[in-house]
Structure formats: C-alpha cells, structure tokens
Design a protein around this motif. Structure first.
Motif, PDB file in Angstrom:
ATOM      1  N   PRO A 114      41.185  34.208  27.789  1.00  0.00           N
ATOM      2  CA  PRO A 114      42.469  34.772  27.355  1.00  0.00           C
ATOM      3  C   PRO A 114      42.398  36.289  27.124  1.00  0.00           C
ATOM      4  N   ASN A 115      43.572  36.904  27.164  1.00  0.00           N
ATOM      5  CA  ASN A 115      43.686  38.373  27.168  1.00  0.00           C
ATOM      6  C   ASN A 115      42.931  39.071  26.030  1.00  0.00           C
ATOM      7  N   HIS A 116      42.929  38.439  24.838  1.00  0.00           N
ATOM      8  CA  HIS A 116      42.335  39.116  23.673  1.00  0.00           C
ATOM      9  C   HIS A 116      40.822  39.255  23.797  1.00  0.00           C
ATOM     10  N   TRP A 117      40.221  38.610  24.805  1.00  0.00           N
ATOM     11  CA  TRP A 117      38.778  38.720  25.028  1.00  0.00           C
ATOM     12  C   TRP A 117      38.432  39.697  26.155  1.00  0.00           C
ATOM     13  N   HIS A 118      39.431  40.202  26.894  1.00  0.00           N
ATOM     14  CA  HIS A 118      39.113  40.999  28.085  1.00  0.00           C
ATOM     15  C   HIS A 118      38.368  42.295  27.735  1.00  0.00           C
ATOM     16  N   GLY A 119      38.834  42.981  26.685  1.00  0.00           N
ATOM     17  CA  GLY A 119      38.218  44.267  26.335  1.00  0.00           C
ATOM     18  C   GLY A 119      36.775  44.085  25.897  1.00  0.00           C
ATOM     19  N   CYS A 165      30.653  29.093  31.790  1.00  0.00           N
ATOM     20  CA  CYS A 165      30.630  29.243  30.334  1.00  0.00           C
ATOM     21  C   CYS A 165      32.015  28.941  29.792  1.00  0.00           C
ATOM     22  N   ASP A 166      32.090  28.185  28.727  1.00  0.00           N
ATOM     23  CA  ASP A 166      33.377  27.975  28.057  1.00  0.00           C
ATOM     24  C   ASP A 166      33.121  27.547  26.625  1.00  0.00           C
ATOM     25  N   VAL A 167      34.055  27.909  25.736  1.00  0.00           N
ATOM     26  CA  VAL A 167      33.942  27.493  24.329  1.00  0.00           C
ATOM     27  C   VAL A 167      34.538  26.100  24.136  1.00  0.00           C
ATOM     28  N   ILE A 177      39.337  44.672  38.208  1.00  0.00           N
ATOM     29  CA  ILE A 177      40.393  43.988  37.467  1.00  0.00           C
ATOM     30  C   ILE A 177      41.137  43.061  38.441  1.00  0.00           C
ATOM     31  N   GLY A 178      41.470  41.845  37.943  1.00  0.00           N
ATOM     32  CA  GLY A 178      42.031  40.813  38.824  1.00  0.00           C
ATOM     33  C   GLY A 178      43.509  40.970  39.161  1.00  0.00           C
ATOM     34  N   ILE A 179      43.848  42.138  39.655  1.00  0.00           N
ATOM     35  CA  ILE A 179      45.214  42.340  40.183  1.00  0.00           C
ATOM     36  C   ILE A 179      45.035  42.342  41.699  1.00  0.00           C
ATOM     37  N   GLN A 180      45.062  41.130  42.262  1.00  0.00           N
ATOM     38  CA  GLN A 180      44.469  40.897  43.571  1.00  0.00           C
ATOM     39  C   GLN A 180      45.233  41.445  44.768  1.00  0.00           C
ATOM     40  N   ARG A 181      46.529  41.721  44.597  1.00  0.00           N
ATOM     41  CA  ARG A 181      47.281  42.231  45.766  1.00  0.00           C
ATOM     42  C   ARG A 181      46.801  43.621  46.187  1.00  0.00           C
ATOM     43  N   THR A 187      37.074  41.205  35.718  1.00  0.00           N
ATOM     44  CA  THR A 187      37.902  40.857  34.562  1.00  0.00           C
ATOM     45  C   THR A 187      39.302  40.509  35.030  1.00  0.00           C
ATOM     46  N   GLU A 188      39.778  39.357  34.619  1.00  0.00           N
ATOM     47  CA  GLU A 188      41.129  38.961  35.013  1.00  0.00           C
ATOM     48  C   GLU A 188      42.187  39.916  34.445  1.00  0.00           C
ATOM     49  N   LYS A 189      43.363  39.892  35.069  1.00  0.00           N
ATOM     50  CA  LYS A 189      44.486  40.656  34.513  1.00  0.00           C
ATOM     51  C   LYS A 189      44.995  39.937  33.270  1.00  0.00           C
ATOM     52  N   PRO A 190      45.677  40.578  32.340  1.00  0.00           N
ATOM     53  CA  PRO A 190      45.852  42.023  32.255  1.00  0.00           C
ATOM     54  C   PRO A 190      44.503  42.689  31.979  1.00  0.00           C
ATOM     55  N   GLY A 249      45.512  35.624  47.391  1.00  0.00           N
ATOM     56  CA  GLY A 249      44.913  36.955  47.539  1.00  0.00           C
ATOM     57  C   GLY A 249      43.601  37.105  46.788  1.00  0.00           C
ATOM     58  N   ARG A 250      43.292  36.134  45.917  1.00  0.00           N
ATOM     59  CA  ARG A 250      42.087  36.288  45.089  1.00  0.00           C
ATOM     60  C   ARG A 250      40.802  36.282  45.915  1.00  0.00           C
ATOM     61  N   GLN A 251      40.788  35.552  47.065  1.00  0.00           N
ATOM     62  CA  GLN A 251      39.551  35.500  47.824  1.00  0.00           C
ATOM     63  C   GLN A 251      39.200  36.888  48.399  1.00  0.00           C
ATOM     64  N   VAL A 263      36.726  28.486  32.106  1.00  0.00           N
ATOM     65  CA  VAL A 263      36.840  27.728  33.356  1.00  0.00           C
ATOM     66  C   VAL A 263      37.998  26.722  33.359  1.00  0.00           C
ATOM     67  N   ASN A 264      38.861  26.809  32.357  1.00  0.00           N
ATOM     68  CA  ASN A 264      39.909  25.789  32.255  1.00  0.00           C
ATOM     69  C   ASN A 264      40.869  25.815  33.438  1.00  0.00           C
ATOM     70  N   SER A 265      41.376  27.001  33.750  1.00  0.00           N
ATOM     71  CA  SER A 265      42.454  27.055  34.729  1.00  0.00           C
ATOM     72  C   SER A 265      42.120  28.030  35.866  1.00  0.00           C
ATOM     73  N   ILE A 266      42.418  29.324  35.667  1.00  0.00           N
ATOM     74  CA  ILE A 266      42.177  30.256  36.768  1.00  0.00           C
ATOM     75  C   ILE A 266      40.663  30.411  37.002  1.00  0.00           C
ATOM     76  N   GLY A 267      39.883  30.216  35.948  1.00  0.00           N
ATOM     77  CA  GLY A 267      38.427  30.280  36.102  1.00  0.00           C
ATOM     78  C   GLY A 267      37.939  29.237  37.093  1.00  0.00           C
ATOM     79  N   ASP A 320      49.259  28.308  26.110  1.00  0.00           N
ATOM     80  CA  ASP A 320      50.419  28.755  25.329  1.00  0.00           C
ATOM     81  C   ASP A 320      50.127  29.931  24.393  1.00  0.00           C
ATOM     82  N   TRP A 321      48.870  30.328  24.294  1.00  0.00           N
ATOM     83  CA  TRP A 321      48.535  31.532  23.526  1.00  0.00           C
ATOM     84  C   TRP A 321      49.243  32.761  24.113  1.00  0.00           C
ATOM     85  N   HIS A 322      49.654  32.725  25.378  1.00  0.00           N
ATOM     86  CA  HIS A 322      50.344  33.872  25.995  1.00  0.00           C
ATOM     87  C   HIS A 322      51.545  34.317  25.162  1.00  0.00           C
TER      88      HIS A 322
HETATM   89  N1  LIG Z   1      44.914  37.051  38.610  1.00  0.00           N
HETATM   90  C1  LIG Z   1      45.734  36.046  38.474  1.00  0.00           C
HETATM   91  O1  LIG Z   1      46.565  35.781  39.349  1.00  0.00           O
HETATM   92  C2  LIG Z   1      45.678  35.199  37.252  1.00  0.00           C
HETATM   93  C3  LIG Z   1      46.312  33.936  37.255  1.00  0.00           C
HETATM   94  C4  LIG Z   1      46.250  33.166  36.093  1.00  0.00           C
HETATM   95  C5  LIG Z   1      45.607  33.641  34.952  1.00  0.00           C
HETATM   96  N2  LIG Z   1      45.039  34.887  34.968  1.00  0.00           N
HETATM   97  C6  LIG Z   1      44.381  35.414  33.746  1.00  0.00           C
HETATM   98  O2  LIG Z   1      43.196  34.671  33.507  1.00  0.00           O
HETATM   99  C7  LIG Z   1      42.954  34.523  32.114  1.00  0.00           C
HETATM  100  C8  LIG Z   1      42.791  33.037  31.799  1.00  0.00           C
HETATM  101  O3  LIG Z   1      44.009  32.367  32.064  1.00  0.00           O
HETATM  102  P1  LIG Z   1      44.096  30.768  32.116  1.00  0.00           P
HETATM  103  O4  LIG Z   1      45.450  30.458  32.596  1.00  0.00           O
HETATM  104  O5  LIG Z   1      42.924  30.238  32.862  1.00  0.00           O
HETATM  105  O6  LIG Z   1      43.974  30.430  30.553  1.00  0.00           O
HETATM  106  P2  LIG Z   1      43.553  29.059  29.856  1.00  0.00           P
HETATM  107  O7  LIG Z   1      43.943  29.161  28.437  1.00  0.00           O
HETATM  108  O8  LIG Z   1      44.049  27.901  30.648  1.00  0.00           O
HETATM  109  O9  LIG Z   1      41.958  29.042  29.992  1.00  0.00           O
HETATM  110  C9  LIG Z   1      41.128  29.960  29.333  1.00  0.00           C
HETATM  111  C10 LIG Z   1      39.751  29.342  29.160  1.00  0.00           C
HETATM  112  O10 LIG Z   1      38.906  30.321  28.529  1.00  0.00           O
HETATM  113  C11 LIG Z   1      38.147  29.650  27.517  1.00  0.00           C
HETATM  114  N3  LIG Z   1      37.702  30.632  26.530  1.00  0.00           N
HETATM  115  C12 LIG Z   1      38.398  31.229  25.545  1.00  0.00           C
HETATM  116  N4  LIG Z   1      37.630  32.105  24.884  1.00  0.00           N
HETATM  117  C13 LIG Z   1      36.399  32.022  25.447  1.00  0.00           C
HETATM  118  C14 LIG Z   1      35.173  32.690  25.207  1.00  0.00           C
HETATM  119  N5  LIG Z   1      35.041  33.587  24.234  1.00  0.00           N
HETATM  120  N6  LIG Z   1      34.107  32.378  25.973  1.00  0.00           N
HETATM  121  C15 LIG Z   1      34.212  31.443  26.963  1.00  0.00           C
HETATM  122  N7  LIG Z   1      35.351  30.782  27.237  1.00  0.00           N
HETATM  123  C16 LIG Z   1      36.441  31.084  26.490  1.00  0.00           C
HETATM  124  C17 LIG Z   1      39.096  28.617  26.974  1.00  0.00           C
HETATM  125  O11 LIG Z   1      38.429  27.594  26.241  1.00  0.00           O
HETATM  126  C18 LIG Z   1      39.749  28.114  28.248  1.00  0.00           C
HETATM  127  O12 LIG Z   1      38.988  27.081  28.830  1.00  0.00           O
HETATM  128  C19 LIG Z   1      44.167  35.163  31.413  1.00  0.00           C
HETATM  129  O13 LIG Z   1      43.832  36.432  30.957  1.00  0.00           O
HETATM  130  C20 LIG Z   1      45.225  35.229  32.486  1.00  0.00           C
HETATM  131  O14 LIG Z   1      46.112  36.302  32.297  1.00  0.00           O
HETATM  132  C21 LIG Z   1      45.039  35.646  36.093  1.00  0.00           C
END
Ligand SMILES: NC(=O)c1ccc[n+]([C@@H]2O[C@H](COP(=O)([O-])OP(=O)(O)OC[C@H]3O[C@@H](n4cnc5c(N)ncnc54)[C@H](O)[C@@H]3O)[C@@H](O)[C@H]2O)c1
Length: 482
Positions: free
Chosen positions: A109-114, A64-66, A156-160, A129-132, A358-360, A41-45, A229-231
């Motif tokens: 983050p991406n490494h958790w999507h799968g 939910c967040d770690v 998958i969150g490729i909203q366009r 699931t967010e992109k990628p 476009g996400r809505q 829930v930090n940013s896009i969440g 910055d994990w990107h």
């Molecule tokens: N569709 C879009 O336009 C769009 C835009 C931005 C980001 N994204 C995608 O969304 C994802 C998140 O990006 P962000 O910018 O919010 O990243 P971020 O690093 O700012 O936030 C990720 C959050 O996930 C939490 N997290 C990590 N592992 C976790 C787990 N196992 N369980 C619960 N929480 C966990 C982190 O603590 C952090 O709060 C990325 O995959 C990114 O590519 C999509």
C-alpha cells in the motif's frame, strides 16, 4: 552467475537489520541472473510474480507479505506454475538483509512506498516501486536522494511510460502537431461501491501482522474489508486521485512536456450517494495551471445513474486524456486518435502495449536499466513518477484545506472559470442522476493554492504546506538524512 567478489561482499553484510551500506551494483554482464523478490503479493504483486519470470535474465527468488494467508497462497500458486519453491519472507527488512536478492518490487500500500524504497536503496537493492510514487510529496524527495546517494535503479510503476508510440507521439504534440495546446483534460470515470459502515470496531485479519502492515501510519482500523479499501483513508491511501490519478495525470503532463510542478491547483469534490465511513472523495474535479496549457481532471466513482452498472463517458472515453490543440485534438488512453475540428479521425495512434496493461514492457525496461546501471535508461525514474504523483497530492491538499459550500451555489462559484464551469455542470447532472439532492447537499470547495515550482511548496498557505509530509510512526520513519 554473479561474480565471486560480489557474492563474498554480500555474504558479509549484516543479516539482522536493514543494512545501511550499499552492496556493489548488479553486475553488468547480460549473463548474470537478476534475483528479484516481490514484496506485497495480494493483488498487483501477484501480476509481478507472474510477469517478472518472463523477463529474460530475471529470476523471481522470493515473495514477502505481512499476511501469511496471501503469502502462502501466492507461493503455492507460483510453485505449481513455475516448478520451483520461492523463499518466503514475513518482514521486508529480512528481504533487504538477504545478500541473495538483487532487486525488489514494492507492491505494498501507498503509505509504505517511501520508506520501503529508501530502505531498499540503503540496503543496496534496486527497486521497482508501484504507483503512486509516494504517499506524500516530501518523501518522494527522500526517495530520489536515496536512489542517487546509493546509486540505485528505482523505477516507478507508471507503466504507460514504456509505450514507444506514446513516447513518439507526445514528442510530436510538444513540437506542435496539434497546433498550440489549449487545454488537456484527464478522465477517470469508473464505478465503485460503498465500503459500508462497520457497526462494531473492525479487527485486523488474523493472518496479518497489523503493526507491520501499518508501518509508518497509525494503527487504527476503520474499514471492514482489510485489503484494498485502505485507498479511501488518508493515513494509508490517496483517494481515487492518488489511486488511478497517477496514470492519467502522467499522460496529461507528459503530453505537453510539463517537467515541473504547476503554478496553482484547485479542487472541487465530495463523497456522495454512499453511506459509508470512507474519507476520500468519490467525485472530484481538479485544475492545474501550467504555462503551456491548463490541465483539468474529472474523477467519478459512481455509475451513470442510480442502480446502473455502466460508467460515464466523455468523447467516448471512460479513462484517458483529451488534448485540445488549436488545429486538432488527441483522444486516447493506451492508444488513441487525432480528430480534426469536424470530429473526423485523421490519424490513429497505436503501437505495442505488451501484456498485463503495459506492465510487462515496464518490467523489461527496469531490468534493462538495472543491467546498464543508468537511471537515464529508465522510462519512469523517481523524478518522473514524483512529478506525476505530486499532481495527485497537490489536488488532495487543495481538497483537504478547502471548505464545504452548498452544492447549489457551485455553478456561481466557478462562473468565472470556463473549464471548471463545464466540468461542474457535468458533475451536478451526474450527482442528480445518482439521487443526490442538490439543494441540500454540500461540496468541498478546495482552496485555489499558488505553488512555487522551484521549491515544490505552496506560496502562502501554511496549512497546505503542513500536508506536504506526514508524521511517521516510530520506528517506521523516513529519515531526514537518507
Ligand atoms: N501500476 C498499476 O497499474 C497498479 C495497479 C494496481 C495497484 N497498484 C499499486 O500497487 C500497490 C498495491 O496495490 P494492491 O491493489 O495490490 O493492494 P492490496 O491491498 O490488495 O495488497 C497489498 C499487499 O501488500 C501487503 N503488505 C502491506 N504492508 C506490507 C509490508 N510492510 N510488507 C509486505 N507486505 C505488505 C498486504 O498484506 C497485501 O497483501 C498500491 O500502491 C497500488 O496503488 C498499481
């Protein structure tokens, strides 16, 4: 209300581990409330926490967040705005165990999507699931299998993909409205900064469960700023190509109706002008071969020149695509225009882009498919998201198996490939404007890799095939048999 039999069934499910049985699908009645938890829930969440409550029939019931700081902050903000308390989870497995959750949004983050998607499907949840789509090509296949096996709806969150005007216009492009398409160019020209080079080993934020954050990936930490910055590290992210590339390459591929892997990929790139320990390129050119038309993609994370804040443009675009047809050209991103050979605009392409980029509209589409239980109602199924995300992975693999050459020999190397000659020329000019000393700098010349679109593997590079999947850190392993 959810039907009694369904509630009873769900209540019986284990509350101690990720359930490996499916629960019944979300009830089809339009009156039933769809109970959603946002994971990460930090940013896009946070935009999902604010957007999903506005989808008719959806109730966000938890977050939910770690990172306990991010979780606490977002839950408090949510309560102030929406007037009720969210259930807080510090481990996504507890969300999957919860019978009072129908669907989850994976904004991690991406490494958790799968793994997050596979576990979600196994636990009987529908998943946005967010992109990628995935962190690597192999796990996307596992996500697809899991969605099918457990009869789950996975968007998958490729909203366009939810823009009706693009759905209609790209169909016209495929039917020849621009004449034969000669070339599709994607552009992501932005401006970012160095992430620095920590002088002492960075420590995880004290509020984060670092082991769970890393999940399937190694636990070493090399970045000063913990979130986002994990990107720029291969273990967790997928470079700018896998960050914003899925949006742009999706438009490229969609415009020409390329519904499978390309037959080859090449890459040219490097990380320039910054003294930092990020691993991924900040300047990248890709080329993909399709029978319909080649796709090229230019990525720049540096400004127009050293010290400036503005970003480069190509045909007026910083982000978007240019579809060059024999008769006319489309230039656009969320909306666009068709220009004739003299450059005159002959048609505007626009429509409802909704809110939140476009996400809505995409959230509404997810909820609709969850109710209908039809994957065909989704605008971006795993299959669609995978094909677009795979272009990013393929490009990164070409880059990673490539070899460094002197930047001053780049023009000679690409002389036989006109589309790359142009792009490489622009790249050299841009790097020079950013203070890069061309005679002494090098560039990673990616290998041109032939691909078998049927098997989704490389034809003759074992090294490249090794990068189609990763090593998973137990117990966070995407299973062979989902
Ligand atoms: N569709 C879009 O336009 C769009 C835009 C931005 C980001 N994204 C995608 O969304 C994802 C998140 O990006 P962000 O910018 O919010 O990243 P971020 O690093 O700012 O936030 C990720 C959050 O996930 C939490 N997290 C990590 N592992 C976790 C787990 N196992 N369980 C619960 N929480 C966990 C982190 O603590 C952090 O709060 C990325 O995959 C990114 O590519 C999509």
């Amino acid at each position: 209300m959810i039907s009694i039999s369904r509630r009873q069934f769900l209540a019986a499910a284990s509350a101690t581990a990720v359930t490996s049985m499916t629960s019944p699908s979300f009830a089809a009645s339009a009156n039933d409330e769809l109970r959603v938890v946002v994971i990460g829930v930090n940013s896009i969440g946070n935009t999902h926490l604010n957007g999903f409550p506005k989808v008719p029939g959806v109730k966000v019931v938890g977050a939910c967040d770690v990172d306990s700081a991010a979780l606490g902050k977002r839950a408090e903000e949510f309560e102030k705005k929406f007037g009720y308390t969210l259930k807080k989870y510090d481990d996504l497995r507890r969300v999957y165990d919860d019978p009072n959750v129908d669907a989850v949004v994976l904004a991690v983050p991406n490494h958790w999507h799968g793994l997050g998607t596979v576990w979600g499907c196994q636990a009987g949840k529908d998943v946005y699931t967010e992109k990628p789509c995935s962190h690597n090509i192999w796990e996307a296949g596992q996500m697809e299998k899991a969605a099918k096996k457990y009869d789950r709806i996975v968007q998958i969150g490729i909203q366009r993909r939810s823009f009706t005007h693009l759905q209609e216009f790209f169909k016209e492009v495929q039917d020849g409205v621009l004449g034969k398409v000669m070339h599709v160019k994607g552009l992501y020209l932005t401006r970012r900064d160095s992430i620095g080079r920590p002088t002492s080993p960075p420590k995880p934020l004290p509020t984060v469960n670092h082991d769970l954050w890393c999940g399937p990936a190694p636990t070493k930490l090399e970045r000063a700023k913990y979130h986002y910055d994990w990107h720029w590290f291969w273990d967790y992210g997928n470079a700018e190509l896998g960050n914003n590339g899925p949006h742009i390459l999706d438009l490229c591929r969609w415009s020409i109706g390329a519904e499978e892997f390309p037959t080859s990929v090449s890459s040219i790139g490097g990380r320039y002008a910054w003294d930092d320990n990020g691993q991924t390129p900040n300047t990248h050119i890709l080329r993909y071969e399709y029978a319909t038309a080649p796709i090229t993609f230019e990525i720049r994370d540096l400004p127009t020149e050293t010290g400036k804040k503005d970003t480069c443009k190509y045909m007026g675009l910083s982000y978007g695509i240019v579809v060059e047809g024999e008769d006319a050209t489309y230039v656009g991103f969320d909306t666009g225009k068709v220009i004739d050979k003299s450059g005159k605009t002959i048609r505007e392409i626009s429509g409802n882009t909704g809110t939140d980029g476009g996400r809505q509209l995409h959230r509404e589409n997810f909820a609709k498919a969850v109710r209908s239980r039809k994957t065909s109602d989704l605008n971006c199924s795993v299959k669609t998201g995978h094909l677009s995300t795979a272009l990013c992975h393929l490009g990164n693999i070409s880059h990673r198996v490539g070899k460094p050459i002197g930047l001053n020999s780049l023009s000679e190397q690409v002389a036989q490939q006109p589309l790359l000659t142009d792009a490489a020329g622009r790249m050299l000019e841009h790097l020079s404007a950013n203070g890069v000393d061309l005679p002494s700098a090098s560039v990673q010349m990616g290998e041109t890799l032939a691909i078998n679109p049927k098997t989704e593997t490389f034809v003759s590079s074992e090294q490249a095939n090794q990068l189609l999947r990763r090593e998973y850190r137990a117990p966070y392993v995407v299973p062979e048999n989902v």
